[in-house]
Design an enzyme around this catalytic site. Sequence first.
Site, PDB file in Angstrom:
ATOM      1  CB  SER A 159       3.217   2.738 -13.168  1.00  0.00           C
ATOM      2  OG  SER A 159       2.144   3.157 -13.595  1.00  0.00           O
ATOM      3  N   GLY A 177      -4.706   1.769 -16.001  1.00  0.00           N
ATOM      4  CA  GLY A 177      -4.875   2.350 -16.932  1.00  0.00           C
ATOM      5  C   GLY A 177      -6.300   1.796 -17.928  1.00  0.00           C
ATOM      6  CE  LYS A 222      -3.771   0.237  -9.895  1.00  0.00           C
ATOM      7  NZ  LYS A 222      -4.897   0.930 -10.665  1.00  0.00           N
TER       8      LYS A 222
END
Length: 225
Positions: A42, A119, A38
Amino acid sequence: MNRSVFIAGTDTGIGKTHAACTLLHALRAAGHAACGMKPVASGCMETPDGLRNDDALALQAAGSSALPYAAINPVALRDPLSPHLAAAHDGIEISLPPLRRAFEQLVGSHRRVVVEGVGGWLVPLAPGLFAADIAKQWQLPVILVVGLRLGCLNHALLTARAIEADGCRLLGWVGNCIDPAMDALQENLATLRELLPAPCLGVLPHGVAPVAAAAGLVAAVAVLD
């Protein structure tokens, strides 16, 4: 031969990590040394060991070898915001070279590295830098995770179009049943199979842990062989 892959998603919260961990277990079951990554996360928690992200921790646990957290998640950001905003709040600017160095270290010891995006495809990381640039600059083929819920057809088709417009190879897509009460599930899956420009590599049922769901991603393992 190393064959790594980028896991993209149609949106935030549609199960990229679940699909990535399931693919890791499927790869391991097929005899591959595999680990997750990853690059940017966040919404990390403060712990005695430093900032930690739940998604990165899940990838760390699903890999075939014990790896230090920083190798899997080199950029950990505190605030649960778009990465470019979370990074600004932490006083840093994200750039690709440090992420690339971490990726190359993983590639050196694993035949398969499953790189999870952050995202959606076009989430900003820094001025002029997007999540898509990881896949583009590292020349990684892409598996798209489609969160199966109302609106998934539009999100999936737009994302697939953007992936191909950016010159990346879309290996296929994985459906993830994030809404167990979704109306017309099978009809939506049939529409996705008809309209998406790459094959379905599996459909993950709701509420089944990655290790148990791994058998459903045999086709995903095959396209990486």
